[in-house]
Design a protein around this motif. Structure first.
Motif, short mmCIF file in Angstrom:
data_model
loop_
_atom_site.label_atom_id
_atom_site.label_comp_id
_atom_site.label_asym_id
_atom_site.label_seq_id
_atom_site.Cartn_x
_atom_site.Cartn_y
_atom_site.Cartn_z
N PRO A 176 0.80 -1.23 0.00
CA PRO A 176 0.00 0.00 0.00
C PRO A 176 0.83 1.28 0.00
N LEU A 177 2.12 1.18 0.37
CA LEU A 177 2.98 2.36 0.40
C LEU A 177 3.77 2.55 -0.89
N LEU A 178 3.53 1.68 -1.88
CA LEU A 178 4.32 1.74 -3.11
C LEU A 178 4.18 3.09 -3.81
N GLN A 179 5.34 3.66 -4.19
CA GLN A 179 5.37 4.95 -4.86
C GLN A 179 5.92 4.87 -6.28
N GLY A 229 -3.92 2.14 -8.74
CA GLY A 229 -4.77 3.29 -8.51
C GLY A 229 -5.69 3.12 -7.32
N ALA A 230 -6.11 1.88 -7.07
CA ALA A 230 -7.07 1.62 -5.99
C ALA A 230 -6.42 1.42 -4.63
N HIS A 231 -5.20 0.87 -4.59
CA HIS A 231 -4.61 0.46 -3.31
C HIS A 231 -3.33 1.19 -2.93
N CYS A 232 -2.77 2.00 -3.82
CA CYS A 232 -1.50 2.68 -3.53
C CYS A 232 -1.69 4.18 -3.71
N PRO A 233 -2.23 4.87 -2.71
CA PRO A 233 -2.58 6.28 -2.86
C PRO A 233 -1.38 7.19 -3.12
N SER A 263 -6.58 5.03 -14.54
CA SER A 263 -6.24 4.50 -13.22
C SER A 263 -5.10 5.26 -12.54
N LEU A 264 -4.22 5.90 -13.32
CA LEU A 264 -3.05 6.55 -12.74
C LEU A 264 -2.96 8.03 -13.13
N PRO A 265 -4.02 8.79 -12.92
CA PRO A 265 -3.99 10.21 -13.32
C PRO A 265 -3.06 11.06 -12.46
N ARG A 266 -2.64 10.53 -11.30
CA ARG A 266 -1.78 11.31 -10.40
C ARG A 266 -0.30 11.04 -10.63
N LEU A 267 0.04 10.34 -11.70
CA LEU A 267 1.44 10.08 -11.99
C LEU A 267 2.22 11.39 -12.09
N ARG A 268 3.40 11.40 -11.46
CA ARG A 268 4.29 12.56 -11.56
C ARG A 268 5.47 12.27 -12.49
N SER A 269 5.84 11.00 -12.58
CA SER A 269 6.99 10.61 -13.40
C SER A 269 6.62 9.37 -14.21
N LEU A 270 6.87 9.42 -15.52
CA LEU A 270 6.55 8.30 -16.39
C LEU A 270 7.66 8.13 -17.43
N CYS A 271 8.20 6.94 -17.50
CA CYS A 271 9.25 6.62 -18.47
C CYS A 271 8.79 5.46 -19.34
N LEU A 272 8.74 5.69 -20.65
CA LEU A 272 8.33 4.68 -21.63
C LEU A 272 9.42 4.46 -22.68
N ASP A 273 10.65 4.70 -22.33
CA ASP A 273 11.76 4.59 -23.28
C ASP A 273 11.77 3.24 -23.99
N SER A 274 12.15 3.28 -25.28
CA SER A 274 12.33 2.08 -26.10
C SER A 274 11.07 1.23 -26.19
N SER A 275 9.93 1.88 -26.24
CA SER A 275 8.66 1.17 -26.37
C SER A 275 8.09 1.35 -27.77
N TYR A 276 7.15 0.47 -28.12
CA TYR A 276 6.32 0.72 -29.29
C TYR A 276 5.16 1.57 -28.82
N LEU A 277 5.13 2.83 -29.23
CA LEU A 277 4.19 3.80 -28.68
C LEU A 277 3.58 4.64 -29.81
N PRO A 278 2.47 4.21 -30.37
CA PRO A 278 1.82 5.00 -31.42
C PRO A 278 1.41 6.37 -30.90
N LYS A 279 1.35 7.33 -31.81
CA LYS A 279 1.03 8.70 -31.43
C LYS A 279 -0.31 8.79 -30.71
N GLN A 280 -1.31 8.06 -31.16
CA GLN A 280 -2.63 8.14 -30.54
C GLN A 280 -2.58 7.73 -29.08
N GLU A 281 -1.82 6.67 -28.77
CA GLU A 281 -1.69 6.23 -27.38
C GLU A 281 -0.90 7.24 -26.56
N LEU A 282 0.14 7.81 -27.17
CA LEU A 282 0.93 8.83 -26.47
C LEU A 282 0.06 10.02 -26.08
#
Length: 289
Positions: free
Chosen positions: A155-158, A177-181, A203-222
């Motif tokens: 529950p304390l996971l950040q 989103g439900a268990h790790c405020p 589920s994760l609208p409160r994200l402060r840091s996001l890393c998606l390096d070296s992913s397949y990431l279409p523009k629409q999903e981005l």
């Protein structure tokens, strides 16, 4: 009048207070804490077992050389403790036992059993105060399916780092989103599908840091991720496939993020124009093709 100077010998290392020794031992590696310091004397053994020394466990460093049966650490355990069959699972068990439930940071190497149910259950049961977790790639399908049910144990996971995006990621995100405020940081690599982007945005609208390096990431999903995660202060999607790092709309959407880095990202067609097929074996593209 003669002055008598009495010289007092400095206390031996073995006589130092446990707290003082533990402070000094913070400079030691986990290997030395486990296989060397405890054998010097009783005082050192007590200090080496201080749970505060085992709260941050990064077991990824030089993992191949460290945890192989023929490595120096295995030899040390065999010589000093009589351990004939050294395994990474055994070393992990030792580390978690020494921490006594206080582990706050844990990074696991790609040396888990297949399936890794026993190791993952041990981490879930023994690390209730976990704040940062890094999981290796190559988890079995059964392990990936179990990840969502393990998340509520932390529950304390950040911050969560997944070297390879699990097939169960939408369910993992929902549980986070439900268990790790306090959850605010995610690092993940793989093929980001529409359901994955939606999971981050919803589920994760409160994200402060996001890393998606070296992913397949279409523009629409981005764009869907950037639209849903409005509290981002750090975003990285370097060397991705699926959008162009010069795209004006993407740059405009990321303008409000303090640290926004999409350098080296290109469309698949651009890669075929600029990169020979042998280069697709480079590690930065292995996970996305």
């Amino acid at each position: 009048m003669e002055t008598t100077v009495v010289l007092t010998a400095a206390p031996a290392w073995a006589e130092m207070e446990t707290d003082c020794l533990a402070h000094v031992f913070r400079r030691l590696s986990l290997d030395d804490l486990a296989a060397a310091a405890p054998l010097v004397c009783r005082g050192w053994r007590r200090a080496a077992a201080d749970p505060s020394l085992w709260r941050a466990l990064d077991l990824r460093h030089d993992h191949v050389a460290r945890f192989m049966p023929w490595g120096a650490l295995a030899a040390a355990f065999a010589r000093r403790y009589g351990v004939n069959r050294f395994t990474f699972a055994g070393f992990l068990t030792l580390c978690l036992a020494r921490a006594a439930g206080s582990v706050s940071q844990l990074a696991l190497p790609p040396l888990l059993s297949c399936p890794a149910a026993a190791e993952l259950d041990r981490v879930a049961n023994d690390c209730p105060r976990l704040r940062r977790l890094a999981l290796p790639p190559l988890l079995s399908a059964a392990d990936e399916a179990r990840l969502p049910e393990l998340v509520p144990r932390w529950p304390l996971l950040q911050h969560l780092e997944l070297d390879s995006k699990p097939s169960s990621f939408p369910a993992v995100a929902a549980q986070l989103g439900a268990h790790c405020p306090g959850f605010s940081g995610l690092k993940i690599s793989g093929s980001i599908k529409p359901e994955d982007a939606a999971a981050m945005a919803i589920s994760l609208p409160r994200l402060r840091s996001l890393c998606l390096d070296s992913s397949y990431l279409p523009k629409q999903e981005l764009l869907a991720i950037l639209a849903g995660c409005k509290q981002l202060v750090e975003f990285s999607a370097r060397n991705c496939v699926g959008f162009n790092d010069k795209d004006e709309e993407v740059i405009r959407r990321g303008a409000g993020i303090d640290r926004f880095d999409i350098g080296g990202s290109r469309f698949v067609d651009d890669l075929h124009d600029d990169v020979m097929m042998d280069d697709f074996c480079d590690s930065s593209y292995v996970d996305v093709m």
